[in-house]
Motif scaffolding. Structure first.
Motif, PDB file in Angstrom:
ATOM      1  N   PRO A  54     -46.818 -41.872  16.507  1.00  0.00           N
ATOM      2  CA  PRO A  54     -45.746 -40.538  15.873  1.00  0.00           C
ATOM      3  C   PRO A  54     -44.760 -41.280  15.190  1.00  0.00           C
ATOM      4  CG  PRO A  54     -45.100 -41.316  18.258  1.00  0.00           C
ATOM      5  CD  PRO A  54     -46.379 -42.194  17.892  1.00  0.00           C
ATOM      6  N   THR A  55     -44.076 -40.377  14.678  1.00  0.00           N
ATOM      7  CA  THR A  55     -42.622 -40.738  13.837  1.00  0.00           C
ATOM      8  C   THR A  55     -41.605 -40.010  14.306  1.00  0.00           C
ATOM      9  OG1 THR A  55     -42.722 -39.230  12.107  1.00  0.00           O
ATOM     10  CG2 THR A  55     -44.115 -41.248  11.819  1.00  0.00           C
ATOM     11  N   ILE A  56     -40.544 -40.072  13.859  1.00  0.00           N
ATOM     12  CA  ILE A  56     -39.244 -39.627  14.209  1.00  0.00           C
ATOM     13  C   ILE A  56     -39.471 -38.056  14.173  1.00  0.00           C
ATOM     14  CG2 ILE A  56     -37.947 -39.718  12.013  1.00  0.00           C
ATOM     15  CD1 ILE A  56     -35.590 -40.037  13.645  1.00  0.00           C
ATOM     16  N   THR A  57     -40.317 -37.463  13.218  1.00  0.00           N
ATOM     17  CA  THR A  57     -40.272 -36.161  13.225  1.00  0.00           C
ATOM     18  C   THR A  57     -40.952 -35.286  14.256  1.00  0.00           C
ATOM     19  OG1 THR A  57     -42.461 -36.332  11.606  1.00  0.00           O
ATOM     20  CG2 THR A  57     -40.187 -36.244  10.668  1.00  0.00           C
ATOM     21  N   ASN A  77     -45.275 -46.011  18.272  1.00  0.00           N
ATOM     22  CA  ASN A  77     -44.131 -45.298  17.235  1.00  0.00           C
ATOM     23  C   ASN A  77     -44.178 -46.260  16.156  1.00  0.00           C
ATOM     24  OD1 ASN A  77     -42.228 -43.231  16.930  1.00  0.00           O
ATOM     25  ND2 ASN A  77     -40.843 -44.833  16.954  1.00  0.00           N
ATOM     26  N   PHE A  78     -44.117 -45.232  15.048  1.00  0.00           N
ATOM     27  CA  PHE A  78     -43.815 -45.922  13.756  1.00  0.00           C
ATOM     28  C   PHE A  78     -42.427 -45.849  13.374  1.00  0.00           C
ATOM     29  CE2 PHE A  78     -43.195 -45.752   8.988  1.00  0.00           C
ATOM     30  CZ  PHE A  78     -44.067 -46.605   8.595  1.00  0.00           C
ATOM     31  N   GLY A  79     -41.445 -46.638  13.955  1.00  0.00           N
ATOM     32  CA  GLY A  79     -40.248 -46.859  13.866  1.00  0.00           C
ATOM     33  C   GLY A  79     -39.632 -47.613  15.057  1.00  0.00           C
ATOM     34  N   ALA A  80     -38.406 -47.840  14.720  1.00  0.00           N
ATOM     35  CA  ALA A  80     -37.573 -48.542  15.847  1.00  0.00           C
ATOM     36  C   ALA A  80     -37.073 -47.981  16.772  1.00  0.00           C
ATOM     37  CB  ALA A  80     -36.525 -49.630  15.336  1.00  0.00           C
ATOM     38  N   GLY A  81     -36.169 -46.625  16.463  1.00  0.00           N
ATOM     39  CA  GLY A  81     -35.852 -45.712  17.408  1.00  0.00           C
ATOM     40  C   GLY A  81     -36.797 -45.123  18.215  1.00  0.00           C
ATOM     41  N   VAL A  82     -36.616 -44.850  19.525  1.00  0.00           N
ATOM     42  CA  VAL A  82     -37.705 -44.200  20.502  1.00  0.00           C
ATOM     43  C   VAL A  82     -36.941 -43.018  21.045  1.00  0.00           C
ATOM     44  CG1 VAL A  82     -39.391 -45.794  20.455  1.00  0.00           C
ATOM     45  CG2 VAL A  82     -37.585 -45.809  22.361  1.00  0.00           C
ATOM     46  N   VAL A 103     -38.321 -55.407  11.676  1.00  0.00           N
ATOM     47  CA  VAL A 103     -38.986 -55.602  10.429  1.00  0.00           C
ATOM     48  C   VAL A 103     -38.142 -54.502   9.482  1.00  0.00           C
ATOM     49  CG1 VAL A 103     -41.322 -56.205  10.867  1.00  0.00           C
ATOM     50  CG2 VAL A 103     -40.669 -53.697  10.937  1.00  0.00           C
ATOM     51  N   LEU A 104     -37.470 -53.747  10.131  1.00  0.00           N
ATOM     52  CA  LEU A 104     -36.306 -52.764   9.387  1.00  0.00           C
ATOM     53  C   LEU A 104     -34.833 -53.131   9.414  1.00  0.00           C
ATOM     54  CD1 LEU A 104     -35.632 -50.821  11.686  1.00  0.00           C
ATOM     55  CD2 LEU A 104     -37.374 -49.809  11.112  1.00  0.00           C
ATOM     56  N   THR A 105     -34.683 -54.399  10.063  1.00  0.00           N
ATOM     57  CA  THR A 105     -33.203 -54.640  10.259  1.00  0.00           C
ATOM     58  C   THR A 105     -32.305 -54.773   9.181  1.00  0.00           C
ATOM     59  OG1 THR A 105     -33.982 -55.802  12.190  1.00  0.00           O
ATOM     60  CG2 THR A 105     -31.774 -56.348  11.366  1.00  0.00           C
ATOM     61  N   PRO A 289     -30.576 -39.017   2.635  1.00  0.00           N
ATOM     62  CA  PRO A 289     -31.735 -38.332   3.461  1.00  0.00           C
ATOM     63  C   PRO A 289     -32.470 -39.474   4.378  1.00  0.00           C
ATOM     64  CG  PRO A 289     -32.203 -38.378   1.352  1.00  0.00           C
ATOM     65  CD  PRO A 289     -30.888 -39.182   1.495  1.00  0.00           C
ATOM     66  N   HIS A 290     -31.822 -39.781   5.345  1.00  0.00           N
ATOM     67  CA  HIS A 290     -32.416 -40.824   6.266  1.00  0.00           C
ATOM     68  C   HIS A 290     -33.318 -41.886   5.599  1.00  0.00           C
ATOM     69  CE1 HIS A 290     -33.938 -41.272  10.744  1.00  0.00           C
ATOM     70  NE2 HIS A 290     -34.024 -42.543  10.020  1.00  0.00           N
ATOM     71  N   LEU A 291     -32.743 -42.751   4.837  1.00  0.00           N
ATOM     72  CA  LEU A 291     -33.276 -43.873   4.056  1.00  0.00           C
ATOM     73  C   LEU A 291     -33.176 -45.145   4.750  1.00  0.00           C
ATOM     74  CD1 LEU A 291     -32.093 -42.890   0.437  1.00  0.00           C
ATOM     75  CD2 LEU A 291     -34.073 -42.250   1.431  1.00  0.00           C
ATOM     76  N   GLY A 292     -32.704 -45.233   5.860  1.00  0.00           N
ATOM     77  CA  GLY A 292     -32.391 -46.658   6.490  1.00  0.00           C
ATOM     78  C   GLY A 292     -33.507 -47.678   6.270  1.00  0.00           C
ATOM     79  N   SER A 293     -34.710 -47.101   6.422  1.00  0.00           N
ATOM     80  CA  SER A 293     -35.955 -48.202   6.434  1.00  0.00           C
ATOM     81  C   SER A 293     -36.853 -48.031   5.101  1.00  0.00           C
ATOM     82  CB  SER A 293     -36.895 -47.958   7.651  1.00  0.00           C
ATOM     83  OG  SER A 293     -37.512 -46.878   7.682  1.00  0.00           O
ATOM     84  N   ALA A 294     -36.258 -46.977   4.267  1.00  0.00           N
ATOM     85  CA  ALA A 294     -37.133 -46.565   3.064  1.00  0.00           C
ATOM     86  C   ALA A 294     -36.996 -47.805   2.073  1.00  0.00           C
ATOM     87  CB  ALA A 294     -36.422 -45.062   2.612  1.00  0.00           C
ATOM     88  N   ALA A 298     -40.492 -52.544   4.031  1.00  0.00           N
ATOM     89  CA  ALA A 298     -40.018 -52.307   5.451  1.00  0.00           C
ATOM     90  C   ALA A 298     -41.205 -51.257   5.979  1.00  0.00           C
ATOM     91  CB  ALA A 298     -38.963 -51.519   5.539  1.00  0.00           C
ATOM     92  N   ARG A 299     -41.631 -50.409   5.294  1.00  0.00           N
ATOM     93  CA  ARG A 299     -42.775 -49.186   5.506  1.00  0.00           C
ATOM     94  C   ARG A 299     -43.952 -50.115   6.020  1.00  0.00           C
ATOM     95  NH1 ARG A 299     -39.981 -44.297   4.853  1.00  0.00           N
ATOM     96  NH2 ARG A 299     -38.317 -44.633   5.947  1.00  0.00           N
ATOM     97  N   GLN A 300     -44.372 -50.959   5.057  1.00  0.00           N
ATOM     98  CA  GLN A 300     -45.283 -51.720   5.087  1.00  0.00           C
ATOM     99  C   GLN A 300     -45.359 -52.644   6.468  1.00  0.00           C
ATOM    100  OE1 GLN A 300     -48.568 -51.966   3.317  1.00  0.00           O
ATOM    101  NE2 GLN A 300     -49.394 -53.070   4.806  1.00  0.00           N
ATOM    102  N   ASP A 301     -44.185 -53.401   6.661  1.00  0.00           N
ATOM    103  CA  ASP A 301     -44.236 -53.911   7.726  1.00  0.00           C
ATOM    104  C   ASP A 301     -44.154 -53.246   8.976  1.00  0.00           C
ATOM    105  OD1 ASP A 301     -43.833 -56.298   5.979  1.00  0.00           O
ATOM    106  OD2 ASP A 301     -41.760 -56.336   6.291  1.00  0.00           O
ATOM    107  N   MET A 302     -43.523 -52.026   9.094  1.00  0.00           N
ATOM    108  CA  MET A 302     -43.610 -51.408  10.244  1.00  0.00           C
ATOM    109  C   MET A 302     -45.069 -50.792  10.345  1.00  0.00           C
ATOM    110  SD  MET A 302     -40.481 -49.007   9.035  1.00  0.00           S
ATOM    111  CE  MET A 302     -40.492 -47.494  10.093  1.00  0.00           C
ATOM    112  N   GLY A 303     -45.738 -50.568   9.389  1.00  0.00           N
ATOM    113  CA  GLY A 303     -47.281 -50.197   9.638  1.00  0.00           C
ATOM    114  C   GLY A 303     -47.888 -51.382  10.303  1.00  0.00           C
TER     115      GLY A 303
HETATM  116  C1  8YV Z   1     -37.701 -44.777  10.858  1.00  0.00           C
HETATM  117  C2  8YV Z   1     -35.653 -44.924  11.642  1.00  0.00           C
HETATM  118  O1  8YV Z   1     -38.175 -44.680   9.115  1.00  0.00           O
HETATM  119  O2  8YV Z   1     -37.005 -46.506  12.649  1.00  0.00           O
HETATM  120  C3  8YV Z   1     -36.286 -46.056  12.907  1.00  0.00           C
HETATM  121  O3  8YV Z   1     -35.726 -45.910  14.051  1.00  0.00           O
HETATM  122  O4  8YV Z   1     -34.829 -44.304  12.094  1.00  0.00           O
HETATM  123  C4  8YV Z   1     -36.477 -44.773  10.537  1.00  0.00           C
HETATM  124  O5  8YV Z   1     -35.757 -45.935   9.582  1.00  0.00           O
HETATM  125  C5  8YV Z   1     -38.287 -43.525  11.184  1.00  0.00           C
HETATM  126  O6  8YV Z   1     -37.838 -43.532  12.637  1.00  0.00           O
HETATM  127  C6  8YV Z   1     -39.811 -43.474  11.308  1.00  0.00           C
HETATM  128  O7  8YV Z   1     -40.335 -42.955  12.535  1.00  0.00           O
END
Ligand code: 8YV
Length: 328
Positions: A54-57, A77-82, A103-105, A289-294, A298-303
């Motif tokens: 999943p993702t944050i959505t 989870n694809f993302g750091a925050g859970v 990877v998104l620090t 618009p929630h660009l922190g890891s955009a 970073a998105r490749q590394d998260m994957g």
């Molecule tokens: C992610 C984020 O892109 O990783 C996190 O916690 O807030 C974002 O930058 C998002 O959560 C993807 O699921």
């Protein structure tokens, strides 16, 4: 003999190379339309997935987890925050939860620093003046923002991202202060030149700039309540690249309206993607618009982290990024 390939259901599109690799390694089911799963789609997904990505959505709450089929063994989870996943409910069902830390620090810290700069130096407002053809020439008194050098930055949450922001802030000549559940090690504190505040209220009332960098939990919900926002100095600037739930958005919009705060930079919102209407249309409020890891990287590394976690699990081992390390 190799282990059977796990059924991995992705709730959103991920970078092409990540999806390709997932198809090679797993029985991967992609969401090619990239439309967020509605509740029915999520309920169906947890009936067939061995691993849900999943993702944050996606709201992975207790009732969704309780209704999952017995085959669901992992939420990667694809993302750091859970905060959108009910971890206790997952633990109760022996479902492993992993995330993508580290990877998104740097990218998220870059964005926090960008918001600090954008709000202090009125960058978005200035760009708009030029874009709208309203630049009529330099004047000594026009469009003056606030100096950063020598100001006090209070970082709320001194984890990986907070520390990465502190390093950037030092390079900009800011004095770094922080509040955390407990102080970081003396070695890190010294490296960052950071001053610890045990009392968040006191720190808030003394800072020129504040950045939120802590996770959203039940303890940090509305950490910046109306009462705490009232403690800020009227010249203070607040940025949030962590989670919207940390701030009482209605109270923040009141503070902006009564000029109880000089500027705000937000990348995340309490009811994302909705934004409190009181925050819109102010030149001193920069909203992203929630660009922190955009970043592409970073998105490749998260994957890649998601793949590493699922692959390790498929091979019968403990995935490296378990949110509850004690699990399995
Ligand atoms: C992610 C984020 O892109 O990783 C996190 O916690 O807030 C974002 O930058 C998002 O959560 C993807 O699921």
């Amino acid at each position: 003999m190799s282990n059977p390939r796990l059924k991995v259901v992705l709730t959103r599109r991920l970078p092409d190379a990540v999806e390709t690799r997932m198809r090679e390694l797993f029985d991967a089911e992609l969401n090619l339309k990239d439309v967020p799963f509605d509740r029915a789609a999520l309920e169906a997904a947890v009936q067939r997935a061995d691993v849900l990505v999943p993702t944050i959505t996606d709201e992975i709450d207790a009732s969704l987890i309780a209704g999952a089929g017995d085959q669901l063994k992992m939420i990667a989870n694809f993302g750091a925050g859970v905060d959108h996943i009910d971890i206790d409910a997952a633990v109760a069902r022996q479902i492993i939860v992993t995330n993508t830390p580290g990877v998104l620090t740097e990218d998220t810290a870059d964005l926090a620093m960008s918001l600090i700069l954008a709000v202090s130096r009125r960058i978005v407002e200035g760009a708009q003046v030029v874009a709208e053809g309203r630049f009529e020439g330099w004047t000594p008194t026009w469009m003056c923002g606030r100096k950063l050098w020598g100001k006090r930055l209070g970082i709320v949450g001194m984890g990986r991202i907070g520390q990465a922001l502190a390093r950037r802030a030092r390079a900009f000549g800011l004095q770094v202060h922080y509040h955390n559940r407990k102080p970081v090690s003396p070695r890190i504190e010294e490296e960052l030149g950071a001053t610890y505040w045990d009392d968040l209220d006191q720190m808030l009332s003394r800072m020129d700039l504040i950045s939120l960098n802590c996770p959203a939990t039940k303890d940090t919900h509305h950490l910046l309540s109306a009462e705490r926002l009232a403690r800020l100095q009227p010249h203070a600037i607040l940025v949030n690249t962590a989670r919207g739930e940390l701030i009482d958005e209605a109270a923040l919009s009141d503070a902006v309206a009564r000029r109880g705060i000089a500027g705000v930079g937000l990348d995340v919102y309490e009811h994302e993607p909705a934004i409190h209407p009181g925050l819109l249309g102010h030149p001193n409020v920069v909203l992203l618009p929630h660009l922190g890891s955009a970043t592409l990287e970073a998105r490749q590394d998260m994957g890649d982290r998601v793949i590493a976690n699922v692959m390790t699990f498929q091979n019968g081992h403990r995935p490296p990024d378990r949110v509850i390390p004690a699990m399995l």
